[in-house]
Design a protein around this motif. Sequence first.
Motif, mmCIF file in Angstrom:
data_model
loop_
_atom_site.group_PDB
_atom_site.id
_atom_site.type_symbol
_atom_site.label_atom_id
_atom_site.label_comp_id
_atom_site.label_asym_id
_atom_site.label_seq_id
_atom_site.Cartn_x
_atom_site.Cartn_y
_atom_site.Cartn_z
ATOM 1 N N LYS A 192 0.821 -1.214 0.000
ATOM 2 C CA LYS A 192 0.000 0.000 0.000
ATOM 3 C C LYS A 192 0.853 1.262 0.000
ATOM 4 C CE LYS A 192 -4.271 1.739 1.973
ATOM 5 N NZ LYS A 192 -5.352 1.487 2.949
ATOM 6 N N GLN A 193 2.054 1.162 0.604
ATOM 7 C CA GLN A 193 2.925 2.329 0.645
ATOM 8 C C GLN A 193 3.666 2.558 -0.679
ATOM 9 O OE1 GLN A 193 2.819 0.038 3.205
ATOM 10 N NE2 GLN A 193 1.556 1.425 4.477
ATOM 11 N N ILE A 194 3.944 1.463 -1.404
ATOM 12 C CA ILE A 194 4.746 1.603 -2.627
ATOM 13 C C ILE A 194 3.894 1.563 -3.897
ATOM 14 C CG2 ILE A 194 6.758 0.558 -1.520
ATOM 15 C CD1 ILE A 194 6.145 -2.018 -3.048
ATOM 16 N N CYS A 195 2.617 1.231 -3.789
ATOM 17 C CA CYS A 195 1.740 1.134 -4.967
ATOM 18 C C CYS A 195 1.073 2.496 -5.220
ATOM 19 C CB CYS A 195 0.693 0.050 -4.752
ATOM 20 S SG CYS A 195 -0.475 -0.100 -6.116
ATOM 21 N N VAL A 196 1.449 3.128 -6.313
ATOM 22 C CA VAL A 196 0.955 4.461 -6.704
ATOM 23 C C VAL A 196 0.704 5.334 -5.478
ATOM 24 C CG1 VAL A 196 0.026 3.823 -8.956
ATOM 25 C CG2 VAL A 196 -1.395 3.468 -6.950
ATOM 26 N N PRO A 197 1.749 5.617 -4.720
ATOM 27 C CA PRO A 197 1.554 6.350 -3.452
ATOM 28 C C PRO A 197 1.050 7.775 -3.662
ATOM 29 C CG PRO A 197 3.890 6.191 -4.001
ATOM 30 C CD PRO A 197 3.171 5.321 -4.988
ATOM 31 N N LEU A 198 1.475 8.446 -4.728
ATOM 32 C CA LEU A 198 1.049 9.834 -4.932
ATOM 33 C C LEU A 198 -0.454 9.907 -5.202
ATOM 34 C CD1 LEU A 198 1.875 12.752 -5.052
ATOM 35 C CD2 LEU A 198 2.438 12.465 -7.471
ATOM 36 N N ILE A 199 -0.966 8.955 -5.970
ATOM 37 C CA ILE A 199 -2.418 8.913 -6.196
ATOM 38 C C ILE A 199 -3.147 8.718 -4.873
ATOM 39 C CG2 ILE A 199 -4.277 7.570 -7.255
ATOM 40 C CD1 ILE A 199 -2.530 7.109 -9.654
#
Length: 528
Positions: free
Chosen positions: A223-230
Amino acid sequence: MQLQKEQELPIDIHTNKLLDWLISRRVCKQEWQENILTVREKINNAIQDMPAVEEITQLLAGTYINYFHCLQIIELLKETESDSKNIFGRYSSQRMKDWQEVVKLYEKDNVFLAEAAQLLIRNVNYEVPSLKKQIAKCQQTQEECNRKEEEYAKNAIQLKEKFYETCKQLGIEGVNIRKELVSLLNDLPDIFSRVTERMMDLNSAREYYVEFLNFTLKRDDIKQICVPLIGHLIEKGNTTTYEWRTGTVPEVVEGSQPKVPLDMDNGQSSCVPDDQIDFGSDGIDFGDDQSSSTLNGDFVHVDKIDFDDGEQAISLDDGGEINWDISVETSGISDLAEVSESVTDKGGGDSVRVARGSDALTLLDNPETRSLFLNELMELKGFLSQRIVEMKTEGDVLLSSQFQEAPATVQLQTADEVQKMLDMVTDILTQMTNVRMKHLCLISDSPKYVDRLTESLRQKLEQSEKMELSKQAVMERRKTILEDQRQLEPKLDLIIKKTKILQKQIEDTISKQYKNRPVNIMGGISVM
């Protein structure tokens, strides 16, 4: 009877061999050219004193006087000089005597016939073909002018259409280009605000992506590394880069966005304060009044940022698309974007979180985070597109052995639902990457880009105007060539007419010398 038949046989002479034929049969002498000089001198002297008679004037105007013309002049002088005729039938007029002498010199050794033959050969081989060649060249030039005129007109229209098409894509009228381009920056906050509002629609798509990766990769930090900006935009909105980077809200934001100078008169960069669009330079206080007063006088001065993006030029392709191969160096921002630090007031109070440089920009304003955001949208779009393809090939997901242990959020998703997610991602990605948006971002990131884009659009209009001027120049040239052709055509008709008459006169003269046998000059003007 045989002699009569011989007299009826025609004499055929080729035009190019006519003079040689006359000399070889001793009709004319080899040295006839020496005698003709005297004749020409007499003619030039005789022309100086001629009566003002229209027939004689027309006969002498713009033509080469030969023996047959001299005979016609004598016939005309018989009428004008009739008063000078004495009782013996002779003319006492000097004019008549001069022309009679010219005729006698011509008839001596048939000099006139040799000269007439040479004149016929020259007209047939050189004069007439030269005029025809000039007329053909005029016609060819007119065709080329017509073709170029059409090309210039077409190019002028295409360049103007490209100009207005680009202006339409940018959302400007194209009157005061630079002013209109800079004014577009006023639309950026609203656009970013709408995009931020749409981010909530991507929550289901991101959760689906996170659950899918968590199931397939078996990692706790997905959850932290998967499209974090989105995820950050969905949860907290378009915050400052400082908050995204540190996870804490800054209490003071020091403005760092550069100013785009604008000259209303000529569209060139200037430093007139009233014409500048100020993106804010004062600190924005997110804390209490005490924190603000504590920082009085301690803000770090931020110099003007140089967005030097090199010498790359704007390229508008023929298809109306825009070459976006433009690098915007952010060395200036990087220099100013020192790690946002805590500032302690002089009174020894608590530290204050200050965002300065690129950290002070919002996530969508910052070129680096905006680029990261677009990359994550492309990543999410790619995942959803691939899942749709896999779902259609796998059939019922519940029956697929590899998804038996997957979470319900993964197993129960249908192709139609994933397609809806994909449509939402594509829609947001389109809003952020359309032509107008790309221009707006580049204008915001680099003031120099405004100048280059303005110059590029102006060049389209200038090129269109040059094409119009070239078209007018070609039209003028075509008119000039047409006038030249109109002047050449009567000359050609006249010389053909006179050459035919001369050919007939030569044939009759040779026929008399050979007991009226028919004479045919072959390959003459009649075959041209």
